[in-house]
Design a protein around this motif. Sequence first.
Motif, mmCIF file in Angstrom:
data_model
loop_
_atom_site.group_PDB
_atom_site.id
_atom_site.type_symbol
_atom_site.label_atom_id
_atom_site.label_comp_id
_atom_site.label_asym_id
_atom_site.label_seq_id
_atom_site.Cartn_x
_atom_site.Cartn_y
_atom_site.Cartn_z
ATOM 1 N N ARG A 124 0.853 -1.188 0.000
ATOM 2 C CA ARG A 124 0.000 0.000 0.000
ATOM 3 C C ARG A 124 0.892 1.243 0.000
ATOM 4 N NH1 ARG A 124 0.357 2.000 5.075
ATOM 5 N NH2 ARG A 124 0.996 0.544 6.715
ATOM 6 N N LYS B 92 -0.859 -2.228 -4.437
ATOM 7 C CA LYS B 92 -0.216 -2.644 -5.676
ATOM 8 C C LYS B 92 0.360 -4.037 -5.467
ATOM 9 C CE LYS B 92 1.454 1.629 -7.883
ATOM 10 N NZ LYS B 92 2.701 2.355 -8.288
ATOM 11 N N GLU C 73 -6.567 -1.333 -0.505
ATOM 12 C CA GLU C 73 -6.009 -1.412 -1.847
ATOM 13 C C GLU C 73 -4.478 -1.450 -1.808
ATOM 14 O OE1 GLU C 73 -7.591 1.783 -4.177
ATOM 15 O OE2 GLU C 73 -9.380 0.620 -4.722
ATOM 16 N N LYS D 25 -4.489 -0.800 -8.384
ATOM 17 C CA LYS D 25 -4.519 -1.122 -6.960
ATOM 18 C C LYS D 25 -5.696 -2.054 -6.701
ATOM 19 C CE LYS D 25 -2.386 3.243 -5.558
ATOM 20 N NZ LYS D 25 -2.193 3.733 -6.938
#
Length: 257
Positions: free
Chosen positions: A160, A193, A191, A181
């Motif tokens: 994150r 990556k 969310e 995300k």
Amino acid sequence: MQYSIASPSRIPKDDELDEQGGANNSLPFVMKLVRTEEQLQKVCELRSAAYGHHLPHMADNMLVPDALDKSPGTVIFLAEDKITGEAIGTARLQSNTHQPLLLEGSVDIPPDLKKQALTEITRFSVRPGYNQFTTRQALIKACYLYCCAMQLPFILIGARRPLDRIYEALGYVDIFGDGRKIPLKHAGGIEHKVLKFDVYGAERNWHAKQHPLYGFMFQTHHPDIQVFSAVSSGWARPRRADQAAAFKDRDGVASGR
């Protein structure tokens, strides 16, 4: 005598590496693989403190081990301060050799990556107020060395903001390439990556880019990061004892005890 960290013949002991040439640097903490219930409880308390610092709603859940902590294909590193013995850093690695990665409960990993041997880093925690930079880099180095020793070519992590920028600066790249995300179920629906790290190409890539941490990662032996002893011993004895007891109970051999 020289050893490769991925040598198929045997894994050297950490004291054998101490005798070899190259830079040698002591750290204010010792990092080992978790092998006891007491160590695992220290890990959980640290997770709660670290996650609770930024995500208070996750603190209570972190106080107890989850099902993955003792699952086959999972290892947990714990860094403890040399003076106080306090737990100051931890990271969990899960390979996909026994079951799907936690990420796969939320993310469809690209097929070309999914067929690889993968490791996912989860529950990465550093105690608030401690030397976060050094502890974080040592944990990342331990994870890297472990994957080299176990011949696991790719590390995945959900990151994150702003932590995604830290990992990207270390050479992690977006597995989708578009910066999307994704809410991760095992991270409270926040969310993240999804990033990957090329273990086998890391030294070459860092050298080509003249990365400022190249010396720390590749030219310095840190005897306090005890990866090789961890690979050699691990949590094998406690886990096997627990599994043997479970099999006996299932078969009725240990009934009435």
